[in-house]
Design a protein around this motif. Structure first.
Motif, PDB file in Angstrom:
ATOM      1  N   CYS A 156     -14.904  -8.652 -18.680  1.00 49.40           N
ATOM      2  CA  CYS A 156     -13.929  -8.933 -18.896  1.00 49.40           C
ATOM      3  C   CYS A 156     -13.296 -10.458 -19.770  1.00 49.40           C
ATOM      4  O   CYS A 156     -11.641 -10.784 -19.385  1.00 49.40           O
ATOM      5  CB  CYS A 156     -13.484  -9.607 -17.200  1.00 49.40           C
ATOM      6  N   SER A 197      -9.045  -9.857 -13.712  1.00 49.68           N
ATOM      7  CA  SER A 197      -9.699  -8.874 -12.481  1.00 49.68           C
ATOM      8  C   SER A 197     -10.201  -7.841 -13.655  1.00 49.68           C
ATOM      9  O   SER A 197      -9.539  -7.321 -13.669  1.00 49.68           O
ATOM     10  CB  SER A 197      -8.799  -8.714 -11.041  1.00 49.68           C
ATOM     11  N   LYS A 211      -8.226 -16.063  -7.267  1.00 50.43           N
ATOM     12  CA  LYS A 211      -9.856 -15.632  -5.967  1.00 50.43           C
ATOM     13  C   LYS A 211      -8.548 -15.629  -4.844  1.00 50.43           C
ATOM     14  O   LYS A 211      -8.189 -17.314  -4.476  1.00 50.43           O
ATOM     15  CB  LYS A 211     -10.678 -16.071  -6.823  1.00 50.43           C
ATOM     16  N   THR A 246     -22.511  -7.675 -16.643  1.00 55.36           N
ATOM     17  CA  THR A 246     -22.389  -8.653 -15.419  1.00 55.36           C
ATOM     18  C   THR A 246     -20.850  -8.081 -15.819  1.00 55.36           C
ATOM     19  O   THR A 246     -20.639  -8.444 -16.832  1.00 55.36           O
ATOM     20  CB  THR A 246     -22.099  -9.752 -15.087  1.00 55.36           C
ATOM     21  N   GLN A 268     -17.798  -9.954 -15.329  1.00 57.29           N
ATOM     22  CA  GLN A 268     -17.600 -11.302 -15.115  1.00 57.29           C
ATOM     23  C   GLN A 268     -17.416 -10.909 -16.997  1.00 57.29           C
ATOM     24  O   GLN A 268     -15.978 -11.425 -17.595  1.00 57.29           O
ATOM     25  CB  GLN A 268     -18.269 -11.633 -14.684  1.00 57.29           C
ATOM     26  N   THR A 315     -10.934 -14.286 -12.097  1.00 56.32           N
ATOM     27  CA  THR A 315     -10.384 -15.484 -12.806  1.00 56.32           C
ATOM     28  C   THR A 315      -9.962 -16.579 -11.364  1.00 56.32           C
ATOM     29  O   THR A 315      -9.612 -15.931 -10.008  1.00 56.32           O
ATOM     30  CB  THR A 315      -9.618 -15.423 -14.029  1.00 56.32           C
ATOM     31  N   ASN A 319     -19.166  -3.727  -8.811  1.00 58.43           N
ATOM     32  CA  ASN A 319     -18.410  -4.941  -8.703  1.00 58.43           C
ATOM     33  C   ASN A 319     -17.488  -5.603  -8.733  1.00 58.43           C
ATOM     34  O   ASN A 319     -16.625  -5.105 -10.469  1.00 58.43           O
ATOM     35  CB  ASN A 319     -19.813  -5.454  -9.269  1.00 58.43           C
ATOM     36  N   THR A 320     -16.920  -6.527  -8.937  1.00 57.41           N
ATOM     37  CA  THR A 320     -15.761  -7.097  -9.039  1.00 57.41           C
ATOM     38  C   THR A 320     -15.961  -9.139  -9.420  1.00 57.41           C
ATOM     39  O   THR A 320     -17.143  -8.914  -9.353  1.00 57.41           O
ATOM     40  CB  THR A 320     -14.907  -6.673  -7.980  1.00 57.41           C
ATOM     41  N   TYR A 321     -14.888  -8.931 -10.508  1.00 57.90           N
ATOM     42  CA  TYR A 321     -14.537 -10.710 -11.113  1.00 57.90           C
ATOM     43  C   TYR A 321     -12.755 -10.491 -10.782  1.00 57.90           C
ATOM     44  O   TYR A 321     -12.223 -10.093 -11.284  1.00 57.90           O
ATOM     45  CB  TYR A 321     -15.059 -10.081 -12.574  1.00 57.90           C
TER      46      TYR A 321
END
Length: 130
Positions: free
Chosen positions: A112, A49, A65, A107, A109, A61, A57-59
């Motif tokens: 990451c 993450s 989730k 982004t 994402q 895997t 903003n977050t991401y």
């Protein structure tokens, strides 16, 4: 000099929860991208993450989730990873990392990934087992 200290790891039964903390010194996290990564024995380090401090903003895997949540505490210069409904496959050493955002990566994402981060903590072991 950036220093990151992780804590909160341990042994937990499947279905249990842990909250990992990453406290930074030598850097103000307000302007950084912060990531949580993990590495299981014999496997590559993977991005679990990441969060962008500039816009929140977050991401995550796909495998985490709905179970993991990344958050920040500006006052404590700390980032957390709340891990719920833990599974044996979550067993790994968990690392936090920080890096200023790259202008050419749009982004969180895309950022990451291990190669994008230059400052790392020492890691904390998470073991999920009955």
């Amino acid at each position: 000099q950036v220093q990151l200290v992780e804590s909160g790891g341990g042994l937990v039964q499947p279905g249990g929860s842990l909250r990992l903390s990453c406290t930074a010194s030598g850097v103000t996290l307000d302007y950084y991208v912060i990531g949580w990564f993990r590495q299981a024995p014999g496997k590559e380090r993977e991005g679990v993450s990441c969060i962008s401090s500039s816009d929140g903003n977050t991401y995550y895997t796909d495998s985490v989730k709905g179970r993991f949540t990344i958050s920040r505490d500006y006052a404590k210069n700390t980032v957390y990873l709340q891990m719920n409904n833990l599974k044996p496959e979550d067993t790994a050493v968990y690392y936090c990392a920080v890096e200023p955002p790259y202008a050419w990566i749009s982004t969180v994402q895309a950022m990451c990934v291990q190669a994008a981060f230059g400052s790392w903590g020492q890691g904390t072991q998470v073991t999920v087992s009955s």
